[in-house]
Motif scaffolding. Sequence first.
Motif, mmCIF file in Angstrom:
data_model
loop_
_atom_site.group_PDB
_atom_site.id
_atom_site.type_symbol
_atom_site.label_atom_id
_atom_site.label_comp_id
_atom_site.label_asym_id
_atom_site.label_seq_id
_atom_site.Cartn_x
_atom_site.Cartn_y
_atom_site.Cartn_z
ATOM 1 N N SER A 17 12.982 8.094 -7.353
ATOM 2 C CA SER A 17 12.516 7.167 -6.327
ATOM 3 C C SER A 17 13.708 6.311 -5.941
ATOM 4 C CB SER A 17 11.369 6.293 -6.847
ATOM 5 O OG SER A 17 11.844 5.366 -7.787
ATOM 6 N N LEU A 18 13.634 5.750 -4.779
ATOM 7 C CA LEU A 18 14.713 4.909 -4.270
ATOM 8 C C LEU A 18 14.125 3.557 -3.892
ATOM 9 C CD1 LEU A 18 16.430 7.593 -1.984
ATOM 10 C CD2 LEU A 18 17.345 6.699 -4.128
ATOM 11 N N ASN A 19 14.750 2.508 -4.362
ATOM 12 C CA ASN A 19 14.288 1.167 -3.986
ATOM 13 C C ASN A 19 14.697 0.858 -2.555
ATOM 14 O OD1 ASN A 19 13.116 0.679 -6.471
ATOM 15 N ND2 ASN A 19 15.047 -0.064 -7.339
ATOM 16 N N VAL A 20 13.804 0.231 -1.834
ATOM 17 C CA VAL A 20 14.007 -0.030 -0.413
ATOM 18 C C VAL A 20 14.264 -1.513 -0.172
ATOM 19 C CG1 VAL A 20 12.919 0.004 1.861
ATOM 20 C CG2 VAL A 20 12.509 1.857 0.242
ATOM 21 N N ALA A 50 7.081 2.843 12.633
ATOM 22 C CA ALA A 50 6.597 1.970 11.555
ATOM 23 C C ALA A 50 7.726 1.400 10.712
ATOM 24 C CB ALA A 50 5.620 2.738 10.668
ATOM 25 N N LEU A 51 8.803 2.165 10.528
ATOM 26 C CA LEU A 51 9.885 1.659 9.688
ATOM 27 C C LEU A 51 10.737 0.636 10.429
ATOM 28 C CD1 LEU A 51 10.722 5.038 7.983
ATOM 29 C CD2 LEU A 51 9.688 3.041 6.891
ATOM 30 N N ALA A 54 8.815 -2.389 10.157
ATOM 31 C CA ALA A 54 8.893 -2.936 8.795
ATOM 32 C C ALA A 54 10.196 -3.697 8.589
ATOM 33 C CB ALA A 54 8.764 -1.820 7.771
ATOM 34 N N ALA B 10 0.179 3.780 -0.156
ATOM 35 C CA ALA B 10 0.778 2.637 0.537
ATOM 36 C C ALA B 10 1.210 3.040 1.937
ATOM 37 C CB ALA B 10 1.977 2.112 -0.247
ATOM 38 N N LYS B 11 1.064 2.129 2.863
ATOM 39 C CA LYS B 11 1.564 2.348 4.206
ATOM 40 C C LYS B 11 3.079 2.123 4.217
ATOM 41 C CE LYS B 11 -0.902 1.188 7.871
ATOM 42 N NZ LYS B 11 -1.193 2.533 8.413
ATOM 43 N N PHE B 12 3.724 2.607 5.263
ATOM 44 C CA PHE B 12 5.184 2.508 5.308
ATOM 45 C C PHE B 12 5.659 1.084 5.033
ATOM 46 C CE2 PHE B 12 5.332 6.475 8.086
ATOM 47 C CZ PHE B 12 5.958 7.247 7.121
ATOM 48 N N ASN B 13 4.995 0.118 5.639
ATOM 49 C CA ASN B 13 5.527 -1.245 5.472
ATOM 50 C C ASN B 13 5.062 -1.901 4.176
ATOM 51 O OD1 ASN B 13 2.966 -2.073 6.064
ATOM 52 N ND2 ASN B 13 3.508 -3.207 7.913
ATOM 53 N N GLN B 14 4.320 -1.189 3.362
ATOM 54 C CA GLN B 14 3.961 -1.708 2.032
ATOM 55 C C GLN B 14 4.879 -1.162 0.943
ATOM 56 O OE1 GLN B 14 -0.233 -0.378 2.240
ATOM 57 N NE2 GLN B 14 -0.801 -2.497 1.912
ATOM 58 N N ALA B 15 5.821 -0.326 1.314
ATOM 59 C CA ALA B 15 6.626 0.376 0.317
ATOM 60 C C ALA B 15 7.868 -0.410 -0.051
ATOM 61 C CB ALA B 15 7.027 1.738 0.847
ATOM 62 N N HIS B 16 8.048 -0.632 -1.314
ATOM 63 C CA HIS B 16 9.268 -1.262 -1.811
ATOM 64 C C HIS B 16 10.107 -0.245 -2.558
ATOM 65 C CE1 HIS B 16 7.559 -4.806 -0.264
ATOM 66 N NE2 HIS B 16 6.435 -4.486 -0.873
ATOM 67 N N SER B 17 9.528 0.920 -2.763
ATOM 68 C CA SER B 17 10.315 2.053 -3.215
ATOM 69 C C SER B 17 9.705 3.289 -2.559
ATOM 70 C CB SER B 17 10.284 2.184 -4.733
ATOM 71 O OG SER B 17 9.020 2.587 -5.170
ATOM 72 N N PHE E 61 5.205 -11.834 7.340
ATOM 73 C CA PHE E 61 5.544 -10.405 7.347
ATOM 74 C C PHE E 61 4.535 -9.623 8.190
ATOM 75 C CE2 PHE E 61 5.041 -6.132 5.730
ATOM 76 C CZ PHE E 61 6.333 -5.680 5.511
ATOM 77 N N GLU E 296 -4.450 -0.112 0.830
ATOM 78 C CA GLU E 296 -4.286 -0.936 -0.368
ATOM 79 C C GLU E 296 -4.112 -2.407 0.012
ATOM 80 O OE1 GLU E 296 -0.913 0.897 -2.198
ATOM 81 O OE2 GLU E 296 -2.051 2.631 -2.875
ATOM 82 N N HIS F 16 6.456 -7.563 -6.254
ATOM 83 C CA HIS F 16 5.235 -6.903 -5.799
ATOM 84 C C HIS F 16 4.370 -6.533 -6.986
ATOM 85 C CE1 HIS F 16 7.046 -7.192 -1.988
ATOM 86 N NE2 HIS F 16 8.149 -6.700 -2.514
#
Lengths: 321, 321, 321, 321, 321, 321
Positions: A17-20, A50-51, A54, B10-17, E61, E296, F16
């Motif tokens: 996994s990669l941290n964003v 969407a990104l 974000a 998770a939706k795209f903007n909920q992702a931290h990884s 956000f 979520e 999170h």
Amino acid sequence: MMRLAPPGFAKFNQAHSLNVVYGGTEANVAVSLAYFGCEAVHVTRFPDHALGRAAAATLRFHGVDTSRITYGPGRLGLYFLETGAVSRASQIIYDRYDSAFSLIQPGDFDWDAILTGADWFHWSGITPALSQQAADCLLDAIQTANRLSVKVSGDIYFRSNLWKYGRTPQEILPALTAGCDLVLGNQANFEELYGVEADTFDDACHRMQEKFPRIQYFTDTERESVSASHNRLTAKIFDGTTMYSSEVYDITHIIDRIGGGDAYLAGLIYGLLATDDPQYAVEFGAAASALKHTVEGDANLVTVPEVEALVQGDKSGRLRR
Amino acid sequence: MMRLAPPGFAKFNQAHSLNVVYGGTEANVAVSLAYFGCEAVHVTRFPDHALGRAAAATLRFHGVDTSRITYGPGRLGLYFLETGAVSRASQIIYDRYDSAFSLIQPGDFDWDAILTGADWFHWSGITPALSQQAADCLLDAIQTANRLSVKVSGDIYFRSNLWKYGRTPQEILPALTAGCDLVLGNQANFEELYGVEADTFDDACHRMQEKFPRIQYFTDTERESVSASHNRLTAKIFDGTTMYSSEVYDITHIIDRIGGGDAYLAGLIYGLLATDDPQYAVEFGAAASALKHTVEGDANLVTVPEVEALVQGDKSGRLRR
Amino acid sequence: MMRLAPPGFAKFNQAHSLNVVYGGTEANVAVSLAYFGCEAVHVTRFPDHALGRAAAATLRFHGVDTSRITYGPGRLGLYFLETGAVSRASQIIYDRYDSAFSLIQPGDFDWDAILTGADWFHWSGITPALSQQAADCLLDAIQTANRLSVKVSGDIYFRSNLWKYGRTPQEILPALTAGCDLVLGNQANFEELYGVEADTFDDACHRMQEKFPRIQYFTDTERESVSASHNRLTAKIFDGTTMYSSEVYDITHIIDRIGGGDAYLAGLIYGLLATDDPQYAVEFGAAASALKHTVEGDANLVTVPEVEALVQGDKSGRLRR
Amino acid sequence: MMRLAPPGFAKFNQAHSLNVVYGGTEANVAVSLAYFGCEAVHVTRFPDHALGRAAAATLRFHGVDTSRITYGPGRLGLYFLETGAVSRASQIIYDRYDSAFSLIQPGDFDWDAILTGADWFHWSGITPALSQQAADCLLDAIQTANRLSVKVSGDIYFRSNLWKYGRTPQEILPALTAGCDLVLGNQANFEELYGVEADTFDDACHRMQEKFPRIQYFTDTERESVSASHNRLTAKIFDGTTMYSSEVYDITHIIDRIGGGDAYLAGLIYGLLATDDPQYAVEFGAAASALKHTVEGDANLVTVPEVEALVQGDKSGRLRR
Amino acid sequence: MMRLAPPGFAKFNQAHSLNVVYGGTEANVAVSLAYFGCEAVHVTRFPDHALGRAAAATLRFHGVDTSRITYGPGRLGLYFLETGAVSRASQIIYDRYDSAFSLIQPGDFDWDAILTGADWFHWSGITPALSQQAADCLLDAIQTANRLSVKVSGDIYFRSNLWKYGRTPQEILPALTAGCDLVLGNQANFEELYGVEADTFDDACHRMQEKFPRIQYFTDTERESVSASHNRLTAKIFDGTTMYSSEVYDITHIIDRIGGGDAYLAGLIYGLLATDDPQYAVEFGAAASALKHTVEGDANLVTVPEVEALVQGDKSGRLRR
Amino acid sequence: MMRLAPPGFAKFNQAHSLNVVYGGTEANVAVSLAYFGCEAVHVTRFPDHALGRAAAATLRFHGVDTSRITYGPGRLGLYFLETGAVSRASQIIYDRYDSAFSLIQPGDFDWDAILTGADWFHWSGITPALSQQAADCLLDAIQTANRLSVKVSGDIYFRSNLWKYGRTPQEILPALTAGCDLVLGNQANFEELYGVEADTFDDACHRMQEKFPRIQYFTDTERESVSASHNRLTAKIFDGTTMYSSEVYDITHIIDRIGGGDAYLAGLIYGLLATDDPQYAVEFGAAASALKHTVEGDANLVTVPEVEALVQGDKSGRLRR
């Protein structure tokens, strides 16, 4: 840009996994200034998906005004970061060609509206490297800022391999530099970009000032890289007369060194805006940058009291309850 | 390609990884065939950096022969996947322009050496959509396969918005299709791509065979999407005479539906190689595809005994100790 | 072996998940050599189940040739690792009795085929400790290597409590040692295993050479354990005449020290294969081992350019873009 | 035993970490009874290292009295669990030979002290399968329980491939079964283990009772495996006269089905201890088992009110605030 | 409020980390409206510390205007959520007494400034339950809204055990309800709170309208809880004349049902603002709420096109590329 | 208390998820003593819900006797911890008002029964700060301990901002202190709390002993905070005659410094109970505290042999197999 980094010290091929994190040099400066209580507006274009949304939302989370961001075609610029330790260097793989931002056009942004009432406009050498339109757009902004008496700072550190659209930094940067009130760069940059030869940084600054009379301040950081885990950091600013140096910070357990320069610039700009005292500003910037090395992500999330405590000399890191 | 997906739903903007998986339609077919015990060779070009190497290493992990992969300039193709549930659809954002693969040149691969001794060559409609060179390269491969009597299968599902280099699928695909022994596609594809109009899939296949006499088999899957969490799946194959249909699989709790079609094709190819019996092959392919929906990632990681148990009718999912 | 380790610095009873890595001393050497660009073949037996297959797949991921691995009954050897810090030591709980590997039989491997064309064969003192068959198998391999003029290295560090099948290392190791061209061990090993008494390492090496005339090189690493988080490391090699010592590496922020010795050996072997210069080899090995301490997992995943940069003296760990 | 399971639905070779849970059939029964408010004592031997201690600590966490656990040499029994979905079965790889528990000796436990004052003693067919000493130890416990009028239940489901010490279940189990007041098993077990042939479960129970007159209750669960994600579950108990059946539970979204049988037995034992009413007990046991399928891990962590609500018919799963 | 929830389906005592989400009924409505493109302003008070700031940043956000949020003493309200499945209910432990919000004072907010230019003001029955000041503050807001012709909606579902400051909902709610244009509530609420007895919901609405002539719309949702994993949902709205009902949504694989009612209200408000058509609004609200069950967190993050696709009848959840 | 901490070095608003640990000064002492092999009983009241039960279960996991814990209304005390590094301080946000513990009443605990047979009773200055009842309850306990000749230790470090119920520490603490045999505190505490003025710690201790003749030992730790990542730690104990000082521990890579003082006290108490030798006790306590800084969570989980190895001078942290 979206930063994608393996967790911890994993190498790229160990990552499942990669941290964003969202960052980028100008965005980092804006975020840090927002944490210092400034009204920071980030002006860019993100992809209309969407990104891209974000990325803007994340800036908004951090208190940056995103109302001037536009959305359009193009990619979301990316970079991949592998974090090293001790003698193993961190590595970055950039993947930012054809970003939505590189497709901006002069006229996309109403600089008069954006800059009216502003105190400061900051740009970096990444922008004009991306495309002719981006460079044109930036020149437009700088000239508008000059006209409106908005202070302009430019981070002219540049990566020569970024320039792929047929023009060289030597052709493009001088006009942009001419509109600056403050420049971050070193002697080598001054020589390579503007042909300014000098024996010392002081001397180089003098000659730069002859060439670009608008520039009031020259500044730079010095990083001694003891190892990937341990750096020493100091900064200096020259006001045409005096060279002011900051405390040297011994950062013995680096958490995240990306964005250390942006954190410095944000601190410096805050310091100049708050006091107009270069000594205070360079100390504030250096302390801010030292703190950034302990904050995960590209941007500095510390507040003025935290920086000031360090400027006052409390390096103890003692628990606060 | 690297797939980057937020964890869970998770939706795209909920992702931290973002979870990382390497996939791509042809690579998925290769991996699945390797798990079925076949010697699968993946022929592509990856970028010459740590992530390109990681993509190849991952294929090697799954048993695919990566010795024919070359490395060069260009990006690593990416896609971002957001996983939906019930009435919320999954979403994909592609980011694959200017991939290293799109920059391949005829002559980069020695198809004679690669294909000598092989039983089967599989391609998809993504490849010729990327660039003229990629299309030329593929045509070279198909013609070599024909010459060496290596069976050729083509997955002609295409995304019209991928074709950006100035040619249309209608111009490019017929020559590639002409070299196929097996084609995956539906009536609408046949009409849109080759102008083959027909009332039924059977009829369309007949007319396709008139036009492309080398094609021995036409195949397709049918997916009833009850919801994003629940699909029903079946497949059929036509051998010029008979239409063979598979069992219908009721996939009530989807784990990961990406690559379901690739899993079908790998199963079908395995079935044809193993038995030359279209009924067995379509059943094997459909069961393999059903199982894929329970496997995380793009590629199907199940083995022949697992597929055969399902073909034999054991849908109980009973614990194996 | 599968390594199961609590994340971060959690103690065994704080772990609710365990990170999985596959390693083992000979496998670690093979992986590291593969990253150095060598064709590394790992010869072992894994259990014939999904986890045994996963162990092999992981080696393949890292570029090791796994085509000589066989599968059979027996367990997958395990070890549990708790990572310490500062004055809290890391701890290992081994769980590797009755592994599939310990059940290998002479005749299971066709050493002539495996070793023909090879440059080097490496073994460790773990193998003959496991079972009489494993020891016999190893002797067979060493004798074949000698016959085929393949260089042989042996890591004779041994754990006396591993030897449970009724023979002692003193009975078994001399015949294996006699077939070595290079031995990793220290003065205490030489005395305890072979009755070689000496005042210094140099002297001990001389006496070892009298006893085992085939051995060309003796080598060892020295680790100063300042704390669990900070070690200093150096290495030396003796070629019968001269003792060559490496730079001392100050590893101030250890990420993972498991496999440091294996990384050294892989570096040393690479250095000797590449240059036949013991000074270069010991420097390359020590630098490789220093870098290993910054890489998660048992095996060293760094490449020749990374090691050479460190050999050249760049310990700065400066970000690479 | 330590359960090591890839997160989510990952296959064994997709796991880079394994979730850790401690379980085992008798331990699961003990934990569940502790949640039902009973004083549950677990009697076993764990290895005398940090992981053996962690296993005991986990039982203590769940309210089980661990003061009778002893520590000694031997391994910690392990099993690896891959969780399936829909038509992909879950898979278990056992790794439990030479566990510390299998090395227990008669005399290790003071059964008189342990069982004095107890209401119930429960054992499973795993224990006598491990070693002659374990079987002897268990017989000692059962006979002590009989002498002290402590009720005895035995779960005689057995895995024939576990019996490796030279004795068969047919030789060992009858003496153990003879001491039982309640037996969990099915018709096939009764025939295979004790030669009891019958047409129906009722009939088989009658004949078992002739053979083992102490047995008051026979019980069993029935699981309809619609898929790996969806099971239907019911249970029955026979008191020598009447066959009592429970509600059928439709478990449409299984979270974790391991330990469903143990949860049933714990519920049944609780029900019999609380009311001596077989109808209540079988309903309580079946509802408890249904709830277990929604709880992660081997053991059932629900309380009496939660089970009773389900027994009363509330299957709505409505949010409780 | 901060929601703290064990990951997946873990029970409270199985959690070693808790997932953090910020929510609360009014905040959820605001977030959802922001995703629908409305300018949503959240008016509250958070504690003046890093977590209070983080709560506001999270709203920002999601596109909510947080410029009206004030900061002061008091706790950050918390709730702990355990997610159930099938027949195991989800459970909430509230921990929200003495929140900063409960300490608001009339005069803290300049309602004239806040509401001037607004279209809609929404409140819930939680606010007046917290403290007399909160109730007074809310009444002030509602009366200002009435004066400024801003539409007012009230979600009068109430939890009687929340009212601890010495007043009853029966004393406080009528004055607040009298200022509403739209009320969410059911027959039981109307009877318990206002003494309105009626045989049917229609009838109850009529009587409510007699009592509170300002109320134009009454609305409610109906949830059939097949299990904790599967609900059916529909909604209705009464405009004084006609009862409009929505489609029934079968939510077969619930991801997160918290905030389903808030999502409905946001959808309904959006629908009424956009079209003034109660049928459209109730359909939009119900579809929005159905989608929320797949998202979520507490708040609904879907956009108008996603909801409209579902309103149009596309329940297939088919992958979007 | 439940500790909620962002993972790694994340700031509060970057979290999170929050890692959960249960701690509290007296609980930490109890856990550490349990790991030292003592029978440690924790006496408190937790809220009567799943999280209160989980707090107790966690103590039981760590070997603490929880049979004296009672359950009742009130909150579970919480604190939020952000972990700093280098010059960025860690921060704590407390949220512990109205905890179940603060609501204890004299009479809730049968101190005679609890303390009979005990060797030691330990309390901290947090307890009497919470409420008058808690202070009364504590006084009752101390007086009972005195009567039963159970040694009493008090950690009188206090946080003045905790005292909110109308009494001052100066009013409450003297009576509690009078019952102590050992006090942890510094010169500033002695002056502020009891008006004891002195030039040195020795002198202050003498004057304290005049005032509180029961006190046999005064002890304190000294922490030099080089940075948040690096502390130096030493301790001293005064027995009325001699001041015994411990080794200075250089903790160069802090993992978790919370609970360092509690770990010291547990070690000191263990040392005094085991040997009655203040020099041994202070060394054992300081070494235990140093090790605590490498253990995640509030409580020290190390055993006597680990501490003794460090007391003996082995700071190498060398791997144990």
